[in-house]
Scaffold this active site. Structure first.
Site, PDB file in Angstrom:
ATOM      1  N   GLY A  90       0.831  -1.195   0.000  1.00  0.00           N
ATOM      2  CA  GLY A  90       0.000   0.000   0.000  1.00  0.00           C
ATOM      3  C   GLY A  90       0.865   1.243   0.000  1.00  0.00           C
ATOM      4  O   GLY A  90       2.095   1.182  -0.126  1.00  0.00           O
ATOM      5  N   GLY A  92       0.787   5.932  -0.516  1.00  0.00           N
ATOM      6  CA  GLY A  92       0.149   7.088  -1.120  1.00  0.00           C
ATOM      7  C   GLY A  92       1.181   7.956  -1.798  1.00  0.00           C
ATOM      8  O   GLY A  92       2.242   7.496  -2.224  1.00  0.00           O
ATOM      9  N   GLY A  93       0.870   9.251  -1.879  1.00  0.00           N
ATOM     10  CA  GLY A  93       1.752  10.177  -2.562  1.00  0.00           C
ATOM     11  C   GLY A  93       3.076  10.384  -1.870  1.00  0.00           C
ATOM     12  O   GLY A  93       4.081  10.716  -2.500  1.00  0.00           O
ATOM     13  N   GLY A  95       4.633   8.075   0.405  1.00  0.00           N
ATOM     14  CA  GLY A  95       5.455   6.935   0.769  1.00  0.00           C
ATOM     15  C   GLY A  95       4.850   5.608   0.362  1.00  0.00           C
ATOM     16  O   GLY A  95       3.740   5.541  -0.160  1.00  0.00           O
ATOM     17  N   LYS A 110       7.208   1.444   6.716  1.00  0.00           N
ATOM     18  CA  LYS A 110       6.822   2.690   6.046  1.00  0.00           C
ATOM     19  C   LYS A 110       8.059   3.396   5.521  1.00  0.00           C
ATOM     20  O   LYS A 110       8.948   3.754   6.289  1.00  0.00           O
ATOM     21  CB  LYS A 110       6.077   3.579   7.051  1.00  0.00           C
ATOM     22  CG  LYS A 110       5.491   4.852   6.480  1.00  0.00           C
ATOM     23  CD  LYS A 110       4.723   5.563   7.595  1.00  0.00           C
ATOM     24  CE  LYS A 110       4.108   6.858   7.134  1.00  0.00           C
ATOM     25  NZ  LYS A 110       3.403   7.542   8.238  1.00  0.00           N
ATOM     26  N   ASP A 206      -5.281  14.373  11.813  1.00  0.00           N
ATOM     27  CA  ASP A 206      -5.581  13.857  10.472  1.00  0.00           C
ATOM     28  C   ASP A 206      -6.454  12.604  10.546  1.00  0.00           C
ATOM     29  O   ASP A 206      -6.169  11.587   9.908  1.00  0.00           O
ATOM     30  CB  ASP A 206      -4.281  13.562   9.717  1.00  0.00           C
ATOM     31  CG  ASP A 206      -4.470  13.553   8.196  1.00  0.00           C
ATOM     32  OD1 ASP A 206      -5.500  14.085   7.736  1.00  0.00           O
ATOM     33  OD2 ASP A 206      -3.609  13.021   7.487  1.00  0.00           O
TER      34      ASP A 206
END
Length: 406
Positions: A90, A92-93, A95, A110, A206
């Site tokens: 998985g 995102g932008g 990592g 991560k 967040d």
């Protein structure tokens, strides 16, 4: 007989040729050794730099991290087959998340894609915060690697994806009503703990469905603490650079930069709306008027006409608790932060709601969901439509201003 100087010349040429041959043969080994030494020096420099940043953060927060949680890059490379693309789980932008085996334990690693100081600061901040959190509904940090420009974080592997993924799959059926209310309670418990039970209050900043991980039992785990902040106990709010996820963002926080626990409460309220409707706040626009999700829900709530917006599966499986949860969401997304409940109060209300769901079916039948029913969570509805109109205006202002640098 060969003249002396001629023999000497031949000997020198032969010796020189041998030396050159040796140098040619040894060149790759020498180059590899030099490269390895350079890489090791670089890793040591990064370790020293990042370790210093981490220690500074931990000391300032009086957190006992322990050297045992520092993991070598070599171990992580072995765990992921040198970060092979097939191990990607998985991301995102900013990592990528890798799945690996470390000490016979399945872990998530991560890794940042970009190298900027903010990313480094966020990773160090996440280590510092997660190292002092021990809660069943917060993802567990196993350790970190400091030998890269941006540190690598190692977590327990949560196997079942994100809440966002489960809610927004194609098809009419998603998570059951029982699962949705339980997940809401678990997230509320985690936030309540962060706000009031941790050694120093922590604001997540967040909260959104893509930051809620679900395990095989669909138990919620709050993740991604890079944007989170410690708040000294003697301060009620702190001014910070705004962390923006349009659709979950507290308008007051956006305009003032003043961070309080009520910013997390508003984001959680938006999450409740998402659980009720299976619609994303940042993408939803109703009819020709283009009304946002939050405004539309509050208007329908005031009219007693929630069926128009609520996920049909929720309407079918839920009971009077559907309206109760909608009322609680409305309380959380109140524009006035001081009028929102605390996360502890939200947690208690959700516990009561969960208790009502588990009552016997015949008792539940007397509380069948009906239009205009107010439920047990009290909130005055006078002026709600006016408030919703103002909420919509602020949503539009945020969406428009987000396109331009502040």
């Amino acid at each position: 007989m060969i003249p002396y100087f001629t023999g000497l010349g031949i000997g020198l040429v032969a010796s020189g040729s041998s030396i050159i041959l040796l140098l040619v043969l040894a060149a790759p080994f020498i180059a590899r050794k030099v490269k390895l030494n350079t890489a090791n020096k670089f890793k040591r420099r990064l370790f020293k730099q990042n370790h210093g940043l981490l220690l500074q953060q931990l000391i300032s927060q009086k957190t006992d991290f322990g050297e045992r949680m520092i993991i070598s890059l070599l171990d992580l490379e072995k765990a992921t087959n040198n970060f092979d693309r097939t191990r990607e789980a998985g991301g995102g932008g900013h990592g990528v998340l890798y799945k690996g085996i470390l000490d016979l334990q399945v872990v998530a690693i991560k890794k940042s894609k970009i190298v900027v100081q903010r990313e480094i600061d966020d990773f160090i901040n996440e280590v510092a915060i997660l190292s002092q959190i021990n809660h069943q509904n917060v993802v567990k940090l196993i350790g970190c690697c400091l030998e890269r420009e941006v540190p690598l974080l190692v977590y327990e592997f949560i196997s079942n994806g994100t809440l966002d993924h489960h809610l927004h799959i194609e098809g009419p059926m998603s998570l059951s009503w029982d699962d949705r209310t339980r997940i809401a309670l678990e997230v509320a418990r985690a936030l309540s703990y962060l706000h009031s039970a941790a050694s120093m209050p922590i604001y997540h900043r967040d909260i959104k469905s893509s930051n809620i991980l679900l395990d095989d039992n669909l138990t919620a785990n709050v993740s991604d603490f890079g944007a989170s902040r410690y708040i000294p106990i003697d301060k009620t709010g702190v001014t910070t650079a705004v962390q923006r996820t349009i659709g979950y963002l507290d308008p007051m926080y956006y305009y003032t930069g003043g961070l309080t626990d009520k910013s997390d409460v508003l984001s959680f309220g938006v999450l409740l709306v998402e659980l009720l409707t299976r619609k994303k706040s940042c993408m939803y626009r109703s009819g020709g008027d283009g009304v946002g999700l939050i405004s539309h829900l509050i208007s329908l709530l005031a009219e007693g006409n929630l069926d128009e917006l609520i996920d049909p599966q929720v309407t079918e499986e839920g009971d009077g608790e559907v309206q109760e949860l909608a009322m609680l969401a409305a309380m959380c997304i109140n524009l006035k932060g001081e009028e929102r409940p605390t996360m502890r109060e939200v947690e208690m209300k959700l516990e009561n709601l969960r208790a009502s769901i588990s009552v016997a079916p015949d008792a539940a039948a007397t509380r069948r969901y009906d239009r205009g029913q107010t439920g047990s969570v009290c909130m005055p509805t006078e002026g709600v439509v006016v408030e919703a109109s103002r909420q919509y205006t602020m949503e539009e202002e945020i969406l428009l201003s987000a396109r331009y640098p502040r």
